[in-house]
Design a protein around this motif. Structure first.
Motif, PDB file in Angstrom:
ATOM      1  N   SER A 172       0.863  -1.174   0.000  1.00  0.00           N
ATOM      2  CA  SER A 172       0.000   0.000   0.000  1.00  0.00           C
ATOM      3  C   SER A 172       0.898   1.222   0.000  1.00  0.00           C
ATOM      4  CB  SER A 172      -0.922   0.011   1.233  1.00  0.00           C
ATOM      5  OG  SER A 172      -1.908   1.017   1.108  1.00  0.00           O
ATOM      6  N   GLY A 199      -4.651   0.665  -0.016  1.00  0.00           N
ATOM      7  CA  GLY A 199      -4.443  -0.767   0.166  1.00  0.00           C
ATOM      8  C   GLY A 199      -4.297  -1.577  -1.090  1.00  0.00           C
ATOM      9  N   ALA A 200      -3.707  -1.028  -2.145  1.00  0.00           N
ATOM     10  CA  ALA A 200      -3.522  -1.794  -3.375  1.00  0.00           C
ATOM     11  C   ALA A 200      -2.259  -1.347  -4.092  1.00  0.00           C
ATOM     12  CB  ALA A 200      -4.724  -1.631  -4.302  1.00  0.00           C
ATOM     13  N   TRP A 226      -1.045  -6.916  -4.848  1.00  0.00           N
ATOM     14  CA  TRP A 226      -0.986  -6.926  -3.395  1.00  0.00           C
ATOM     15  C   TRP A 226      -2.125  -6.095  -2.824  1.00  0.00           C
ATOM     16  CZ3 TRP A 226       2.924  -8.074  -6.439  1.00  0.00           C
ATOM     17  CH2 TRP A 226       3.860  -9.026  -6.010  1.00  0.00           C
ATOM     18  N   ARG A 227      -2.767  -6.607  -1.784  1.00  0.00           N
ATOM     19  CA  ARG A 227      -3.880  -5.918  -1.148  1.00  0.00           C
ATOM     20  C   ARG A 227      -3.647  -5.849   0.360  1.00  0.00           C
ATOM     21  NH1 ARG A 227      -4.286  -5.034  -5.602  1.00  0.00           N
ATOM     22  NH2 ARG A 227      -6.019  -5.252  -7.076  1.00  0.00           N
ATOM     23  N   THR A 228      -3.860  -4.670   0.928  1.00  0.00           N
ATOM     24  CA  THR A 228      -3.789  -4.483   2.369  1.00  0.00           C
ATOM     25  C   THR A 228      -5.197  -4.236   2.881  1.00  0.00           C
ATOM     26  OG1 THR A 228      -1.600  -3.475   2.186  1.00  0.00           O
ATOM     27  CG2 THR A 228      -2.767  -3.151   4.248  1.00  0.00           C
ATOM     28  N   SER A 229      -5.579  -4.967   3.914  1.00  0.00           N
ATOM     29  CA  SER A 229      -6.928  -4.820   4.452  1.00  0.00           C
ATOM     30  C   SER A 229      -6.865  -4.695   5.964  1.00  0.00           C
ATOM     31  CB  SER A 229      -7.794  -6.024   4.059  1.00  0.00           C
ATOM     32  OG  SER A 229      -7.213  -7.237   4.521  1.00  0.00           O
ATOM     33  N   SER A 286      -1.819 -11.632  -1.341  1.00  0.00           N
ATOM     34  CA  SER A 286      -1.328 -11.648  -2.715  1.00  0.00           C
ATOM     35  C   SER A 286      -1.069 -13.095  -3.123  1.00  0.00           C
ATOM     36  CB  SER A 286      -0.041 -10.842  -2.860  1.00  0.00           C
ATOM     37  OG  SER A 286       0.481 -10.965  -4.178  1.00  0.00           O
ATOM     38  N   ARG A 295      -2.125 -15.050   2.525  1.00  0.00           N
ATOM     39  CA  ARG A 295      -2.403 -13.963   3.471  1.00  0.00           C
ATOM     40  C   ARG A 295      -1.400 -13.993   4.615  1.00  0.00           C
ATOM     41  NH1 ARG A 295      -8.013 -13.302   6.796  1.00  0.00           N
ATOM     42  NH2 ARG A 295      -8.744 -12.293   4.893  1.00  0.00           N
TER      43      ARG A 295
END
Length: 443
Positions: A254, A276-277, A281-284, A297, A321
Protein backbone atom coordinates in the motif's frame (compact mmCIF):
# COMPACT_ATOMS: atom_id res chain seq x y z
CA UNK A 1 33.06 3.05 -10.01
CA UNK A 2 30.33 3.61 -12.62
CA UNK A 3 28.99 1.07 -15.07
CA UNK A 4 26.46 1.27 -17.89
CA UNK A 5 23.67 -1.19 -18.61
CA UNK A 6 25.72 -3.27 -21.08
CA UNK A 7 28.72 -3.38 -18.77
CA UNK A 8 26.49 -4.35 -15.84
CA UNK A 9 24.96 -7.31 -17.71
CA UNK A 10 28.36 -8.46 -18.97
CA UNK A 11 29.93 -8.33 -15.49
CA UNK A 12 26.91 -10.08 -13.98
CA UNK A 13 27.07 -12.93 -16.49
CA UNK A 14 30.77 -13.41 -15.80
CA UNK A 15 30.11 -13.52 -12.07
CA UNK A 16 27.20 -15.95 -12.51
CA UNK A 17 29.46 -18.44 -14.30
CA UNK A 18 32.06 -18.16 -11.53
CA UNK A 19 29.49 -18.70 -8.78
CA UNK A 20 27.98 -21.77 -10.47
CA UNK A 21 31.44 -23.23 -11.10
CA UNK A 22 32.48 -22.75 -7.46
CA UNK A 23 29.24 -24.24 -6.12
CA UNK A 24 29.19 -27.23 -8.44
CA UNK A 25 25.40 -26.93 -8.83
CA UNK A 26 23.44 -25.00 -11.49
CA UNK A 27 21.32 -22.92 -9.08
CA UNK A 28 23.33 -22.29 -5.91
CA UNK A 29 22.26 -20.31 -2.88
CA UNK A 30 24.77 -17.44 -2.63
CA UNK A 31 25.58 -15.38 0.44
CA UNK A 32 26.95 -11.98 -0.62
CA UNK A 33 28.92 -10.17 2.08
CA UNK A 34 30.00 -7.02 0.23
CA UNK A 35 29.60 -3.37 1.20
CA UNK A 36 27.00 -1.32 -0.64
CA UNK A 37 28.74 -0.84 -3.97
CA UNK A 38 28.62 -1.46 -7.71
CA UNK A 39 30.01 -4.95 -7.01
CA UNK A 40 26.99 -5.69 -4.81
CA UNK A 41 24.61 -4.63 -7.60
CA UNK A 42 26.53 -6.83 -10.07
CA UNK A 43 25.98 -9.76 -7.68
CA UNK A 44 22.25 -8.97 -7.50
CA UNK A 45 21.93 -8.85 -11.28
CA UNK A 46 23.96 -12.08 -11.59
CA UNK A 47 21.44 -13.81 -9.32
CA UNK A 48 18.50 -12.47 -11.34
CA UNK A 49 19.97 -13.43 -14.71
CA UNK A 50 21.08 -16.86 -13.49
CA UNK A 51 17.90 -17.67 -11.55
CA UNK A 52 20.04 -18.12 -8.44
CA UNK A 53 19.04 -17.53 -4.84
CA UNK A 54 20.90 -14.78 -3.02
CA UNK A 55 21.09 -13.38 0.50
CA UNK A 56 22.95 -10.17 1.30
CA UNK A 57 24.90 -9.99 4.55
CA UNK A 58 26.14 -6.65 5.86
CA UNK A 59 29.92 -7.01 6.37
CA UNK A 60 29.85 -4.17 8.90
CA UNK A 61 27.47 -6.08 11.19
CA UNK A 62 28.78 -7.73 14.34
CA UNK A 63 30.71 -10.91 13.66
CA UNK A 64 28.38 -12.95 15.87
CA UNK A 65 25.37 -11.78 13.86
CA UNK A 66 27.04 -12.61 10.53
CA UNK A 67 28.12 -16.02 11.77
CA UNK A 68 24.64 -16.94 13.09
CA UNK A 69 23.06 -15.78 9.83
CA UNK A 70 25.36 -17.91 7.68
CA UNK A 71 24.81 -20.90 9.95
CA UNK A 72 21.06 -20.53 9.54
CA UNK A 73 21.26 -19.89 5.79
CA UNK A 74 23.58 -22.78 4.78
CA UNK A 75 24.70 -21.15 1.51
CA UNK A 76 26.47 -23.10 -1.25
CA UNK A 77 28.95 -20.29 -1.85
CA UNK A 78 29.97 -17.07 -0.13
CA UNK A 79 31.01 -13.97 -2.08
CA UNK A 80 32.94 -11.40 -0.07
CA UNK A 81 35.84 -9.01 -0.54
CA UNK A 82 38.29 -11.92 -0.61
CA UNK A 83 36.49 -13.57 -3.55
CA UNK A 84 34.26 -16.64 -3.96
CA UNK A 85 34.47 -19.68 -1.73
CA UNK A 86 32.38 -22.84 -1.63
CA UNK A 87 30.87 -23.94 1.68
CA UNK A 88 31.67 -27.64 1.95
CA UNK A 89 29.06 -28.42 4.60
CA UNK A 90 26.15 -27.09 2.55
CA UNK A 91 23.68 -29.28 0.71
CA UNK A 92 21.27 -28.10 -1.98
CA UNK A 93 19.18 -31.26 -1.95
CA UNK A 94 16.68 -29.85 0.57
CA UNK A 95 16.20 -26.70 -1.53
CA UNK A 96 15.66 -28.27 -4.95
CA UNK A 97 11.90 -27.68 -4.80
CA UNK A 98 12.25 -24.00 -3.86
CA UNK A 99 11.87 -21.21 -6.37
CA UNK A 100 14.94 -19.03 -6.77
CA UNK A 101 14.89 -15.50 -5.45
CA UNK A 102 16.39 -13.29 -2.78
CA UNK A 103 16.26 -14.06 0.93
CA UNK A 104 14.69 -11.09 2.70
CA UNK A 105 15.99 -10.79 6.23
CA UNK A 106 13.09 -10.13 8.57
CA UNK A 107 13.61 -8.68 12.02
CA UNK A 108 10.07 -7.45 12.48
CA UNK A 109 10.58 -4.92 15.26
CA UNK A 110 11.25 -7.34 18.07
CA UNK A 111 14.84 -8.47 17.57
CA UNK A 112 15.78 -12.09 18.21
CA UNK A 113 17.68 -14.44 15.93
CA UNK A 114 17.84 -14.14 12.15
CA UNK A 115 14.75 -14.97 10.12
CA UNK A 116 14.60 -15.15 6.34
CA UNK A 117 11.88 -15.49 3.72
CA UNK A 118 12.59 -16.46 0.14
CA UNK A 119 10.97 -13.93 -2.18
CA UNK A 120 10.81 -15.53 -5.63
CA UNK A 121 12.04 -13.69 -8.72
CA UNK A 122 8.64 -14.40 -10.30
CA UNK A 123 6.88 -12.61 -7.45
CA UNK A 124 9.35 -9.73 -7.60
CA UNK A 125 8.85 -9.47 -11.37
CA UNK A 126 5.12 -9.09 -10.73
CA UNK A 127 5.75 -6.35 -8.18
CA UNK A 128 8.47 -4.08 -9.52
CA UNK A 129 6.61 -2.28 -12.34
CA UNK A 130 3.82 -1.33 -9.93
CA UNK A 131 6.29 -0.29 -7.23
CA UNK A 132 8.14 1.87 -9.75
CA UNK A 133 4.89 3.53 -10.83
CA UNK A 134 3.94 4.34 -7.23
CA UNK A 135 7.30 6.05 -6.74
CA UNK A 136 7.01 7.89 -10.08
CA UNK A 137 10.20 6.31 -11.47
CA UNK A 138 11.27 6.35 -15.13
CA UNK A 139 14.56 6.26 -17.11
CA UNK A 140 15.18 9.94 -16.37
CA UNK A 141 15.12 9.35 -12.60
CA UNK A 142 18.25 9.26 -10.47
CA UNK A 143 18.04 7.06 -7.37
CA UNK A 144 20.24 7.66 -4.29
CA UNK A 145 20.81 4.69 -1.98
CA UNK A 146 22.68 4.69 1.35
CA UNK A 147 21.21 1.55 3.00
CA UNK A 148 22.83 -1.87 2.67
CA UNK A 149 21.09 -4.54 0.59
CA UNK A 150 20.67 -6.74 3.67
CA UNK A 151 17.84 -4.33 4.54
CA UNK A 152 14.74 -5.32 2.56
CA UNK A 153 13.72 -1.68 2.01
CA UNK A 154 17.03 -1.03 0.22
CA UNK A 155 16.62 -4.21 -1.82
CA UNK A 156 13.17 -3.08 -2.96
CA UNK A 157 14.58 0.35 -3.79
CA UNK A 158 17.23 -1.05 -6.12
CA UNK A 159 14.88 -3.52 -7.78
CA UNK A 160 12.24 -0.91 -8.66
CA UNK A 161 14.91 1.54 -9.84
CA UNK A 162 16.53 -1.11 -12.07
CA UNK A 163 13.13 -2.13 -13.42
CA UNK A 164 12.36 1.49 -14.36
CA UNK A 165 15.73 1.96 -16.08
CA UNK A 166 16.70 4.67 -13.60
CA UNK A 167 20.27 5.62 -12.77
CA UNK A 168 21.60 4.33 -9.45
CA UNK A 169 24.04 6.07 -7.14
CA UNK A 170 25.22 4.09 -4.13
CA UNK A 171 27.21 5.02 -1.07
CA UNK A 172 28.23 2.78 1.78
CA UNK A 173 29.86 5.74 3.54
CA UNK A 174 28.71 6.37 7.09
CA UNK A 175 29.06 10.08 6.38
CA UNK A 176 26.51 9.87 3.56
CA UNK A 177 24.11 7.87 5.75
CA UNK A 178 24.34 10.61 8.36
CA UNK A 179 24.02 13.38 5.74
CA UNK A 180 21.64 12.00 3.09
CA UNK A 181 20.83 15.41 1.60
CA UNK A 182 24.49 16.10 0.96
CA UNK A 183 24.79 12.82 -0.90
CA UNK A 184 21.64 13.56 -2.92
CA UNK A 185 23.04 16.97 -3.87
CA UNK A 186 26.36 15.47 -4.94
CA UNK A 187 24.77 12.95 -7.31
CA UNK A 188 21.81 15.20 -8.30
CA UNK A 189 19.32 12.58 -7.12
CA UNK A 190 15.64 12.83 -7.90
CA UNK A 191 14.50 10.01 -5.58
CA UNK A 192 15.33 8.25 -2.35
CA UNK A 193 13.37 6.11 0.12
CA UNK A 194 14.39 5.81 3.74
CA UNK A 195 13.01 4.93 7.16
CA UNK A 196 11.42 7.92 8.95
CA UNK A 197 14.33 8.22 11.40
CA UNK A 198 16.47 9.59 8.54
CA UNK A 199 14.28 12.69 8.49
CA UNK A 200 15.95 13.74 11.76
CA UNK A 201 19.35 13.42 10.10
CA UNK A 202 18.29 15.35 7.01
CA UNK A 203 16.78 18.15 9.08
CA UNK A 204 19.97 18.39 11.13
CA UNK A 205 22.25 18.85 8.11
CA UNK A 206 23.77 22.30 7.81
CA UNK A 207 22.24 23.05 4.43
CA UNK A 208 19.58 25.42 3.18
CA UNK A 209 17.32 22.50 2.31
CA UNK A 210 17.03 19.58 -0.06
CA UNK A 211 18.80 19.82 -3.43
CA UNK A 212 16.56 21.16 -6.20
CA UNK A 213 16.88 17.88 -8.08
CA UNK A 214 15.24 15.86 -5.27
CA UNK A 215 11.54 15.62 -6.03
CA UNK A 216 10.32 12.39 -4.32
CA UNK A 217 11.06 11.35 -0.75
CA UNK A 218 9.84 7.81 -0.13
CA UNK A 219 9.23 6.60 3.41
CA UNK A 220 8.94 3.00 4.59
CA UNK A 221 9.86 0.54 7.27
CA UNK A 222 7.98 2.34 10.06
CA UNK A 223 4.97 4.58 10.71
CA UNK A 224 5.36 8.09 9.30
CA UNK A 225 4.11 10.93 11.46
CA UNK A 226 2.42 14.01 10.05
CA UNK A 227 5.12 16.10 11.72
CA UNK A 228 7.91 14.25 9.92
CA UNK A 229 6.12 14.44 6.57
CA UNK A 230 5.81 18.21 7.00
CA UNK A 231 9.50 18.43 7.88
CA UNK A 232 10.32 16.84 4.51
CA UNK A 233 8.18 19.44 2.75
CA UNK A 234 9.89 22.17 4.76
CA UNK A 235 13.21 20.96 3.31
CA UNK A 236 11.83 21.78 -0.14
CA UNK A 237 10.89 18.29 -1.39
CA UNK A 238 7.70 18.39 -3.46
CA UNK A 239 6.35 14.87 -2.88
CA UNK A 240 6.34 12.33 -0.06
CA UNK A 241 5.31 8.73 -0.82
CA UNK A 242 4.52 6.74 2.33
CA UNK A 243 4.81 3.00 1.63
CA UNK A 244 3.61 0.08 3.77
CA UNK A 245 4.66 -3.55 3.65
CA UNK A 246 6.66 -6.19 5.49
CA UNK A 247 9.68 -8.36 4.74
CA UNK A 248 7.29 -11.30 4.65
CA UNK A 249 5.26 -9.97 1.71
CA UNK A 250 7.71 -8.64 -0.96
CA UNK A 251 8.03 -4.92 -1.58
CA UNK A 252 5.15 -2.81 -0.31
CA UNK A 253 1.43 -3.49 -0.43
CA UNK A 254 0.00 0.00 0.00
CA UNK A 255 1.22 3.53 -0.60
CA UNK A 256 -0.01 7.09 -0.20
CA UNK A 257 1.23 10.13 -2.11
CA UNK A 258 1.32 13.55 -0.47
CA UNK A 259 2.28 16.77 -2.24
CA UNK A 260 3.49 19.96 -0.57
CA UNK A 261 0.48 21.96 0.54
CA UNK A 262 -1.78 18.94 1.03
CA UNK A 263 -3.70 18.58 4.27
CA UNK A 264 -1.90 15.85 6.22
CA UNK A 265 -4.77 14.05 7.91
CA UNK A 266 -3.47 11.82 10.70
CA UNK A 267 -4.71 9.15 13.09
CA UNK A 268 -2.77 8.97 16.38
CA UNK A 269 -0.20 11.20 14.71
CA UNK A 270 0.41 8.86 11.74
CA UNK A 271 -0.37 9.81 8.13
CA UNK A 272 -2.12 7.38 5.81
CA UNK A 273 -0.64 4.45 3.91
CA UNK A 274 -3.03 4.64 0.96
CA UNK A 275 -6.05 2.63 -0.13
CA UNK A 276 -4.44 -0.77 0.17
CA UNK A 277 -3.52 -1.79 -3.37
CA UNK A 278 -0.22 -2.09 -5.24
CA UNK A 279 -0.41 -4.40 -8.25
CA UNK A 280 -1.59 -7.82 -7.06
CA UNK A 281 -0.99 -6.93 -3.40
CA UNK A 282 -3.88 -5.92 -1.15
CA UNK A 283 -3.79 -4.48 2.37
CA UNK A 284 -6.93 -4.82 4.45
CA UNK A 285 -8.07 -4.05 7.98
CA UNK A 286 -9.35 -7.04 9.94
CA UNK A 287 -11.68 -5.66 12.58
CA UNK A 288 -12.30 -9.14 13.91
CA UNK A 289 -8.57 -9.42 14.68
CA UNK A 290 -8.29 -6.33 16.89
CA UNK A 291 -8.02 -3.90 13.95
CA UNK A 292 -4.96 -5.63 12.52
CA UNK A 293 -3.58 -5.00 9.05
CA UNK A 294 -3.27 -8.00 6.76
CA UNK A 295 -1.60 -8.34 3.35
CA UNK A 296 -2.84 -10.68 0.63
CA UNK A 297 -1.33 -11.65 -2.71
CA UNK A 298 -0.89 -14.76 -4.87
CA UNK A 299 2.83 -13.88 -4.95
CA UNK A 300 3.63 -14.08 -1.24
CA UNK A 301 6.57 -16.16 -0.01
CA UNK A 302 5.48 -19.47 1.47
CA UNK A 303 6.83 -18.87 4.97
CA UNK A 304 10.14 -18.54 6.75
CA UNK A 305 13.04 -20.27 5.03
CA UNK A 306 14.80 -20.31 8.41
CA UNK A 307 14.27 -18.87 11.86
CA UNK A 308 11.05 -18.41 13.77
CA UNK A 309 9.13 -15.23 14.54
CA UNK A 310 9.87 -13.84 17.99
CA UNK A 311 6.23 -13.58 18.95
CA UNK A 312 2.85 -14.33 17.42
CA UNK A 313 3.14 -12.08 14.34
CA UNK A 314 3.78 -11.75 11.42
CA UNK A 315 1.89 -14.97 10.72
CA UNK A 316 0.73 -16.68 7.56
CA UNK A 317 -2.95 -17.59 7.28
CA UNK A 318 -3.01 -19.86 4.28
CA UNK A 319 -0.78 -19.44 1.27
CA UNK A 320 -1.91 -15.97 0.27
CA UNK A 321 -2.40 -13.96 3.47
CA UNK A 322 -0.04 -12.64 6.14
CA UNK A 323 -1.30 -11.13 9.39
CA UNK A 324 1.23 -8.37 9.96
CA UNK A 325 0.85 -7.71 13.66
CA UNK A 326 0.41 -4.00 12.91
CA UNK A 327 -2.59 -2.16 14.28
CA UNK A 328 -4.50 -0.17 11.69
CA UNK A 329 -7.34 2.27 11.24
CA UNK A 330 -9.54 3.35 8.35
CA UNK A 331 -10.90 6.81 7.61
CA UNK A 332 -13.08 6.69 4.52
CA UNK A 333 -11.03 4.80 1.93
CA UNK A 334 -7.66 5.62 3.51
CA UNK A 335 -5.78 3.14 5.71
CA UNK A 336 -3.42 4.07 8.55
CA UNK A 337 -0.71 2.02 10.25
CA UNK A 338 -0.61 2.74 13.99
CA UNK A 339 2.22 0.45 15.11
CA UNK A 340 2.67 -3.04 16.54
CA UNK A 341 -0.28 -4.81 18.17
CA UNK A 342 1.84 -5.73 21.18
CA UNK A 343 2.51 -2.06 21.81
CA UNK A 344 -0.97 -1.31 23.16
CA UNK A 345 -1.51 -1.82 26.89
CA UNK A 346 -4.47 -1.34 29.21
CA UNK A 347 -4.15 1.17 32.04
CA UNK A 348 -6.86 2.68 34.24
CA UNK A 349 -9.63 0.98 32.23
CA UNK A 350 -8.41 2.48 28.94
CA UNK A 351 -5.81 1.51 26.33
CA UNK A 352 -2.49 3.30 25.87
CA UNK A 353 -0.85 3.03 22.46
CA UNK A 354 2.87 3.09 23.29
CA UNK A 355 3.92 3.88 19.71
CA UNK A 356 1.52 6.81 19.63
CA UNK A 357 2.83 7.93 23.03
CA UNK A 358 6.42 7.98 21.73
CA UNK A 359 5.27 9.79 18.59
CA UNK A 360 3.57 12.48 20.68
CA UNK A 361 6.71 13.00 22.77
CA UNK A 362 8.81 13.32 19.63
CA UNK A 363 6.37 15.78 18.07
CA UNK A 364 6.17 17.92 21.19
CA UNK A 365 9.79 17.83 22.38
CA UNK A 366 11.88 16.51 19.48
CA UNK A 367 13.14 13.58 21.57
CA UNK A 368 13.44 9.94 20.52
CA UNK A 369 11.92 7.68 23.18
CA UNK A 370 10.92 4.04 23.61
CA UNK A 371 8.21 3.38 26.16
CA UNK A 372 7.62 -0.11 27.51
CA UNK A 373 5.19 -1.69 29.93
CA UNK A 374 6.86 -3.67 32.68
CA UNK A 375 5.48 -6.98 33.99
CA UNK A 376 4.29 -5.07 37.06
CA UNK A 377 2.23 -2.71 34.89
CA UNK A 378 4.44 0.37 35.04
CA UNK A 379 5.45 2.50 32.06
CA UNK A 380 9.16 3.18 31.53
CA UNK A 381 10.42 5.53 28.82
CA UNK A 382 13.96 5.30 27.55
CA UNK A 383 14.93 8.82 26.47
CA UNK A 384 17.74 9.19 23.94
CA UNK A 385 20.21 11.91 24.84
CA UNK A 386 21.85 13.49 27.90
CA UNK A 387 20.32 13.23 31.36
CA UNK A 388 20.19 16.99 31.81
CA UNK A 389 16.87 17.51 30.02
CA UNK A 390 14.90 14.89 32.01
CA UNK A 391 13.72 17.21 34.81
CA UNK A 392 12.19 19.61 32.29
CA UNK A 393 10.65 16.70 30.37
CA UNK A 394 9.05 15.31 33.57
CA UNK A 395 7.41 18.66 34.27
CA UNK A 396 6.09 19.09 30.75
CA UNK A 397 4.88 15.59 29.89
CA UNK A 398 1.56 15.97 31.77
CA UNK A 399 0.74 18.95 29.55
CA UNK A 400 0.95 16.73 26.44
CA UNK A 401 -0.10 13.23 27.50
CA UNK A 402 -3.24 11.85 29.15
CA UNK A 403 -2.73 11.21 32.88
CA UNK A 404 -2.90 7.42 32.41
CA UNK A 405 -0.20 7.50 29.71
CA UNK A 406 2.44 9.60 31.48
CA UNK A 407 5.46 7.30 32.05
CA UNK A 408 6.22 6.32 35.64
CA UNK A 409 9.97 6.35 35.02
CA UNK A 410 12.27 8.15 32.58
CA UNK A 411 15.65 6.57 31.87
CA UNK A 412 18.33 8.45 29.89
CA UNK A 413 20.24 6.40 27.30
CA UNK A 414 23.04 7.59 25.05
CA UNK A 415 21.41 5.75 22.14
CA UNK A 416 18.35 3.54 21.84
CA UNK A 417 19.26 -0.05 20.91
CA UNK A 418 18.75 -0.58 17.20
CA UNK A 419 18.78 -3.46 14.74
CA UNK A 420 20.95 -3.55 11.63
CA UNK A 421 18.12 -2.05 9.58
CA UNK A 422 17.89 0.97 11.89
CA UNK A 423 14.67 0.00 13.67
CA UNK A 424 14.58 0.02 17.45
CA UNK A 425 15.43 -3.43 18.80
CA UNK A 426 12.29 -3.80 20.87
CA UNK A 427 13.46 -6.96 22.65
CA UNK A 428 16.66 -5.24 23.83
CA UNK A 429 14.84 -1.99 24.62
CA UNK A 430 12.18 -3.84 26.62
CA UNK A 431 14.86 -5.48 28.79
CA UNK A 432 16.60 -2.14 29.23
CA UNK A 433 13.33 -0.50 30.21
CA UNK A 434 12.49 -3.21 32.73
CA UNK A 435 15.94 -2.77 34.24
CA UNK A 436 15.27 0.96 34.41
CA UNK A 437 12.62 0.37 37.08
CA UNK A 438 15.46 -0.47 39.45
CA UNK A 439 17.85 2.31 38.44
CA UNK A 440 15.68 5.37 38.94
CA UNK A 441 13.03 6.39 41.44
CA UNK A 442 9.51 6.85 40.05
CA UNK A 443 8.38 10.38 39.29
Amino acid sequence: MSVGADGLVGAAEELRLALVAAAGVPRPLVAVSLPLSTDAVVALVAAILGDLSVCFVDPSAAEEHRRSLLQALHPDVVLDRSGIRAVASSSSSSREALEAGYVAMSSGSTGGGPKGVLSSWAGIDAFVPHGAAVLDLDPSSVWAEVSHLSYDLAMTNLLVALAAGSSLHLSGSLGDRLRPLGFCARVEATHLRLAPRFIDLAAAERVDGAPRSLRVWGSGGDRLSATDAQRVFDLGVATVVNTYGTSETIGFASAARFDAGDDLHAVHGAVGIGRGAVGAWRTSLLSEAADMLAIESPHLPGGYLFGNPNGEFPRWEGRERVLTGDLGARRGEELFCLGRAGRRVKRSASFVDLDALDAEVKQAFGLATFTAATPEGGLVSLVEGPEGHLDDLRRRLPTVLRPDSVPDVLVPVAQLPRLGNGKIDQAAAQLLAEGGMFTELPR
